[in-house]
Design a protein around this motif. Structure first.
Motif, PDB file in Angstrom:
ATOM      1  N   PRO A  73       0.808  -1.225   0.000  1.00 53.70           N
ATOM      2  CA  PRO A  73       0.000   0.000   0.000  1.00 53.70           C
ATOM      3  C   PRO A  73       0.843   1.277   0.000  1.00 53.70           C
ATOM      4  CG  PRO A  73      -0.973  -1.604   1.474  1.00 53.70           C
ATOM      5  CD  PRO A  73       0.345  -2.185   1.029  1.00 53.70           C
ATOM      6  N   ALA A  74       1.959   1.284   0.720  1.00 52.87           N
ATOM      7  CA  ALA A  74       2.799   2.488   0.777  1.00 52.87           C
ATOM      8  C   ALA A  74       3.401   2.807  -0.586  1.00 52.87           C
ATOM      9  CB  ALA A  74       3.909   2.306   1.814  1.00 52.87           C
ATOM     10  N   LEU A  75       3.893   1.780  -1.288  1.00 51.49           N
ATOM     11  CA  LEU A  75       4.477   1.999  -2.613  1.00 51.49           C
ATOM     12  C   LEU A  75       3.387   2.300  -3.640  1.00 51.49           C
ATOM     13  CD1 LEU A  75       7.281  -0.735  -2.829  1.00 51.49           C
ATOM     14  CD2 LEU A  75       7.413   1.606  -1.961  1.00 51.49           C
ATOM     15  N   GLN A  76       2.261   1.628  -3.501  1.00 49.56           N
ATOM     16  CA  GLN A  76       1.163   1.865  -4.436  1.00 49.56           C
ATOM     17  C   GLN A  76       0.649   3.298  -4.314  1.00 49.56           C
ATOM     18  OE1 GLN A  76      -3.383   0.289  -5.133  1.00 49.56           O
ATOM     19  NE2 GLN A  76      -1.877  -1.193  -4.416  1.00 49.56           N
ATOM     20  N   LEU A  77       0.564   3.812  -3.079  1.00 47.40           N
ATOM     21  CA  LEU A  77       0.032   5.157  -2.879  1.00 47.40           C
ATOM     22  C   LEU A  77       0.892   6.208  -3.568  1.00 47.40           C
ATOM     23  CD1 LEU A  77      -1.860   7.234  -1.678  1.00 47.40           C
ATOM     24  CD2 LEU A  77      -0.595   7.067   0.483  1.00 47.40           C
ATOM     25  N   VAL A  78       2.207   6.184  -3.358  1.00 46.06           N
ATOM     26  CA  VAL A  78       3.041   7.217  -3.982  1.00 46.06           C
ATOM     27  C   VAL A  78       3.018   7.092  -5.499  1.00 46.06           C
ATOM     28  CG1 VAL A  78       4.542   7.554  -1.978  1.00 46.06           C
ATOM     29  CG2 VAL A  78       5.163   5.839  -3.696  1.00 46.06           C
ATOM     30  N   THR A  79       2.905   5.869  -6.010  1.00 48.15           N
ATOM     31  CA  THR A  79       2.846   5.676  -7.461  1.00 48.15           C
ATOM     32  C   THR A  79       1.547   6.237  -8.025  1.00 48.15           C
ATOM     33  OG1 THR A  79       4.164   3.660  -7.220  1.00 48.15           O
ATOM     34  CG2 THR A  79       3.027   3.978  -9.313  1.00 48.15           C
ATOM     35  N   ARG A 119      10.641   5.499  -1.987  1.00 48.34           N
ATOM     36  CA  ARG A 119       9.501   4.628  -2.287  1.00 48.34           C
ATOM     37  C   ARG A 119       9.200   4.606  -3.778  1.00 48.34           C
ATOM     38  NH1 ARG A 119       5.234   5.968   2.711  1.00 48.34           N
ATOM     39  NH2 ARG A 119       6.517   5.003   4.354  1.00 48.34           N
ATOM     40  N   LEU A 120       9.305   5.758  -4.426  1.00 45.33           N
ATOM     41  CA  LEU A 120       9.074   5.788  -5.873  1.00 45.33           C
ATOM     42  C   LEU A 120      10.132   4.966  -6.605  1.00 45.33           C
ATOM     43  CD1 LEU A 120       8.005   9.488  -6.493  1.00 45.33           C
ATOM     44  CD2 LEU A 120       6.641   7.451  -6.989  1.00 45.33           C
ATOM     45  N   HIS A 121      11.368   5.054  -6.150  1.00 44.49           N
ATOM     46  CA  HIS A 121      12.435   4.260  -6.773  1.00 44.49           C
ATOM     47  C   HIS A 121      12.167   2.767  -6.581  1.00 44.49           C
ATOM     48  CE1 HIS A 121      16.420   3.120  -8.166  1.00 44.49           C
ATOM     49  NE2 HIS A 121      16.549   2.380  -7.077  1.00 44.49           N
ATOM     50  N   GLN A 122      11.780   2.385  -5.359  1.00 48.47           N
ATOM     51  CA  GLN A 122      11.459   0.977  -5.105  1.00 48.47           C
ATOM     52  C   GLN A 122      10.293   0.525  -5.974  1.00 48.47           C
ATOM     53  OE1 GLN A 122      11.165  -0.264  -0.889  1.00 48.47           O
ATOM     54  NE2 GLN A 122      11.942   1.778  -0.401  1.00 48.47           N
ATOM     55  N   ALA A 123       9.279   1.386  -6.082  1.00 52.91           N
ATOM     56  CA  ALA A 123       8.101   1.023  -6.873  1.00 52.91           C
ATOM     57  C   ALA A 123       8.472   0.809  -8.334  1.00 52.91           C
ATOM     58  CB  ALA A 123       7.034   2.108  -6.745  1.00 52.91           C
ATOM     59  N   ARG A 124       9.268   1.714  -8.889  1.00 49.41           N
ATOM     60  CA  ARG A 124       9.671   1.573 -10.297  1.00 49.41           C
ATOM     61  C   ARG A 124      10.469   0.289 -10.502  1.00 49.41           C
ATOM     62  NH1 ARG A 124      11.364   7.245  -9.639  1.00 49.41           N
ATOM     63  NH2 ARG A 124       9.695   8.605 -10.384  1.00 49.41           N
TER      64      ARG A 124
END
Length: 207
Positions: free
Chosen positions: A32-38, A66-71
């Motif tokens: 959820p944390a990574l999804q939210l910033v994305t 978090r954006l870097h992790q998400a990507r």
């Protein structure tokens, strides 16, 4: 998806295929944390690192991380999900938009509490733009106060995942008090088994 040219660039894929089912399937694999910033970065107007950090109550550096992790995670997830059968993201988004419209319409009639009871957990938490945390029972009272002051909420955008749903609304102030409220508000809903368990409200910075 053509896999002969190497891994896809997540940012480009998200921007070009926002409502493609396989893109949302990949997003749902994120926490959820990574999804939210994305979702904020690519599907809403809350795109500055400062606004995202304020909404998430974390430092700007954490948002960037978090954006870097998400990507990074989306590279593999996009490749893995492109050939699967997926939920219909456009249908889900449409359903949540209608729900948002119905909820705000009920709120403008003074019936927000009744509308919330249908899809909110009674134990849901609300985090206000000031950082204050309350129960959901305070939300109708605050909305009614806005109404009595002549403020109206106008839905602008809805972005819906299975775990996170974001509403963006413009706040229309009365002509005799044009700065009563900030120009907009973002509602971030965190879902638990289809019901809202947490809401964060945020006023983006004036642009």
């Amino acid at each position: 998806m053509d896999r002969s040219e190497g891994p896809p660039d997540p940012a480009e894929v998200l921007e070009r295929h926002a409502l493609r089912d396989w893109v949302w399937s990949a997003l749902e694999d994120l926490s959820p944390a990574l999804q939210l910033v994305t979702m904020l970065r690519y599907f809403t107007d809350v795109t500055s690192y400062e606004d995202m950090a304020a909404l998430c109550a974390v430092p700007v550096g954490t948002v960037r991380s978090r954006l870097h992790q998400a990507r990074t995670r989306l590279v593999g997830a996009l490749l893995a999900s492109a050939d699967r059968v997926h939920d219909d993201a456009a249908v889900r988004n449409g359903l949540h938009r209608r729900l948002a419209e119905e909820t705000l319409a009920a709120a403008h009639r003074g019936r927000l509490a009744s509308a919330l009871s249908e899809w909110w957990s009674p134990q849901a938490d609300v985090t206000w733009p000031t950082g204050k945390r309350t129960g959901v029972d305070c939300l109708p009272t605050a909305f009614d106060r806005d109404l009595s002051d002549g403020v109206r909420h106008e839905l602008v955008n809805v972005v819906a995942g299975r775990k996170v749903v974001i509403w963006e609304a413009a706040l229309r102030n009365p002509p005799d008090d044009p700065f009563h409220c900030p120009p907009g508000v973002v509602w971030v809903h965190f879902l638990d088994q289809g019901r809202v368990g947490e809401l964060r409200l945020f006023h983006p910075r004036r642009r």
